[in-house]
Design an enzyme around this catalytic site. Structure first.
Site, short mmCIF file in Angstrom:
data_model
loop_
_atom_site.label_atom_id
_atom_site.label_comp_id
_atom_site.label_asym_id
_atom_site.label_seq_id
_atom_site.Cartn_x
_atom_site.Cartn_y
_atom_site.Cartn_z
N GLU A 203 0.81 -1.09 0.10
CA GLU A 203 0.06 -0.04 -0.05
C GLU A 203 0.84 1.22 -0.10
O GLU A 203 0.68 1.99 1.03
CB GLU A 203 -0.84 -0.10 1.17
CG GLU A 203 -1.99 -1.05 1.03
CD GLU A 203 -3.44 -0.68 1.80
OE1 GLU A 203 -3.37 0.35 2.64
OE2 GLU A 203 -4.36 -1.61 1.90
N GLU A 394 -5.33 -8.26 0.39
CA GLU A 394 -5.79 -7.95 1.72
C GLU A 394 -7.46 -7.55 1.55
O GLU A 394 -7.66 -7.04 0.29
CB GLU A 394 -5.39 -6.81 2.38
CG GLU A 394 -4.01 -7.00 3.24
CD GLU A 394 -3.49 -5.58 3.77
OE1 GLU A 394 -4.35 -4.81 4.14
OE2 GLU A 394 -2.33 -5.55 3.78
C1 PNW Z 1 -4.33 -1.50 5.38
N1 PNW Z 1 -7.57 4.02 4.57
O1 PNW Z 1 -4.26 -0.26 5.80
C2 PNW Z 1 -2.93 -2.16 5.64
O2 PNW Z 1 -2.16 -2.49 4.86
C3 PNW Z 1 -3.10 -2.85 6.92
O3 PNW Z 1 -1.55 -2.88 7.55
C4 PNW Z 1 -4.16 -2.36 8.06
O4 PNW Z 1 -4.16 -3.23 9.04
C5 PNW Z 1 -5.46 -2.52 7.12
O5 PNW Z 1 -5.32 -2.24 5.83
C6 PNW Z 1 -6.63 -2.22 7.97
O6 PNW Z 1 -6.62 -0.93 8.02
C7 PNW Z 1 -5.18 0.86 5.53
O7 PNW Z 1 -7.78 4.87 5.38
C8 PNW Z 1 -5.39 1.86 6.50
O8 PNW Z 1 -8.20 4.04 3.61
C9 PNW Z 1 -6.06 3.01 5.99
C10 PNW Z 1 -6.71 2.95 4.93
C11 PNW Z 1 -6.84 1.91 4.13
C12 PNW Z 1 -5.93 0.81 4.10
#
Ligand code: PNW
Length: 488
Positions: A203, A394
């Protein structure tokens, strides 16, 4: 008039059931379309897994020569983490990995996506490697293979060695991209005899926008750059990805499969008309211009460069060649539709529809519920760039996870979310979209970045005081899906 049943209607309805009217005669049962089960299978050899990341679960931050990362520094800065926590202990996976592999076994999964902590391998980011750090991943990989679980390793899930932040300003410097390539080569040399699949960077969009931008959320290193600086960071991260691909080819076992794990900007047609579908394809290319598009095409789109204007990144033709080194697969993290799209008559060909404030969300305030993103994200990835191998690296959700009197968590909302997204994934695979596997986020509750332990994403509940793991109802749901290789 009231819509409630009258006493009489109620008596009639229950009476009918009591009299056994529901037991239809054989002839009409055969003619009844409801009786025909539809098997919504996933492809043969589909990889079913769970995903985690090092900093979110390992703990043991001072163990066996690990160096500090930007997330240690960030989490220990007062006011940065919602519940004042850090991941010094997290889920103690560093010590409990064998137990955690048994949790995977109980789910019946055949794959596991984990990340390698760069500061365990190179405590200073570059220079002397730390063999004890590597040993942990050797033990982990061996234990996975002994249990019939295919390891998928991610090289960068946001825990940059602090030394590179101090020395170089992290990803603001192209030297960090180079250091990342060297680290990737070292890992490839030592693990690809057993690890056949490697994700480079997790990401980029999330950690760049939140770590270096002025986004609604803040993440490590918590630097706020103006647009030009932000685009340059983006370029360095893409370059780091490309250098890692090359280093893995040069140092890894032949046949090692490599690709990114990106939070694709999922562009979904607001209404599935041919014109809007075409608009969603155009939007997919433009809205992913800073990362997936340049990786898959070797150029920044005209739209991206025009939009960036004087803030466009500085780059060379050679950089673009490195960035677009051929990958074997593309991993996408799919949580939600980033945009709903409609067709327009103007030159761009698409417009983004604003979200109404009543649009539904899960427990995390950013997590919009739009299951059809799980169809359109891989479908457009395959359509726009002819990607032949896709992983959902994911997908999952936070939930309130309130235990009942007996301590069991009946997380029906997580099951609802997963069932709806998997329904759309099955729609994609049934149409031939080449998705090879799915990694549920996450195996167990963990340190959810700025939300600390306040948001839980696990199929297994973790009591962080005792480190006890317990399956939620969603674990049983996922086990049933995996066992059937079909929707249940
Ligand atoms: C992902 N948003 O994070 C990450 O790859 C993981 O480490 C995390 O725990 C998981 O998704 C759940 O959050 C994100 O704000 C964090 O759009 C924030 C966002 C998207 C993905």
């Amino acid at each position: 008039m009231s819509h409630r049943f009258t006493r009489r209607q109620f008596a009639t309805a229950t009476g009918a059931v009591a009299l056994g009217v529901s037991a239809l005669p054989a002839a009409s049962a055969a003619a009844n379309p409801v009786a025909a089960p539809v098997h919504r299978n996933f492809p043969r050899d589909f990889a079913w897994g769970t995903a985690t990341s090092a900093y979110q679960i390992e703990g043991a931050v001072n163990e066996d020569g690990r160096g500090p990362s930007i997330w240690d520094a960030y989490a220990h800065t007062p006011g940065k983490i919602r519940d004042g926590s850090n991941a010094d202990h997290a889920a103690d996976h560093y010590r409990r990995y064998k137990e955690d592999i048994q949790l995977m076994k109980a789910l019946g999964v055949n794959a596991y996506r984990f990340s390698i902590a760069w500061p365990r391998i190179f405590p200073q980011g570059t220079g002397a490697a730390n063999p004890k750090g590597l040993d942990f991943y050797n033990r982990l990989v061996d234990e996975l293979l002994a249990n019939g679980i295919e390891p998928f390793a991610t090289l960068y899930h946001w825990d940059l060695p602090q030394a590179l932040q101090d020395r170089l300003g992290g990803w603001q410097s192209r030297d960090t991209a180079k250091a990342f390539g060297d680290y990737a080569g070292y890992v490839a040399q030592h693990l690809t005899d057993r690890v056949r699949n490697i994700f480079t960077i997790n990401e980029s969009a999330t950690f760049i926008d939140f770590g270096y931008g002025a986004g609604p959320v803040e993440m490590a290193p918590g630097v706020k750059l103006p647009q030009a600086g932000l685009n340059q960071v983006r370029h360095h991260v893409a370059l780091g990805h490309g250098l890692a691909v090359q280093a893995i080819r040069a140092n890894g076992r032949a046949g090692t499969q490599v690709g990114p794990a990106e939070n694709i900007v999922a562009c979904v047609p607001a209404i599935e008309t041919p014109a809007n579908i075409r608009a969603s394809e155009i939007a997919t290319r433009e809205m992913n211009g800073g990362y997936l598009t340049v990786i898959l095409e070797g150029r920044y789109t005209d739209g991206f460069l025009a939009y960036a204007g004087k803030d466009a990144p500085v780059f060379t033709a050679e950089d673009l060649k490195i960035i677009s080194s051929p990958v074997d697969f593309v991993g996408i993290n799919v949580y939600m539709p980033q945009h709903y799209v409609v067709a327009t008559e103007d030159a761009s060909g698409f417009a983004l529809v604003p979200f109404p404030s009543s649009f539904p969300r899960m427990e995390s305030d950013w997590l919009r519920i739009g299951p059809e993103a799980m169809y359109w994200a891989p479908r457009n990835l395959a359509k726009v760039w002819n990607v032949e191998n896709i992983y959902i690296s994911e997908n999952g959700t936070s939930a309130a996870d309130q235990p009942d009197a007996g301590g069991k968590i009946h997380d029906l909302d997580r099951i609802m979310y997963l069932r709806n997204y998997l329904t759309q994934l099955q729609r994609a695979t049934a149409e031939g979209v080449p998705v090879r596997g799915y990694f549920q986020w996450s195996l167990m509750d963990n340190f959810e970045w700025p939300d600390g332990y306040d948001k839980r994403f696990g199929l297994y509940h973790v009591d962080f005081a005792t480190q006890k793991r317990s399956p939620k109802l969603s674990a049983e749901f996922y086990r049933a899906v995996v066992a059937a290789n079909a929707l249940v």
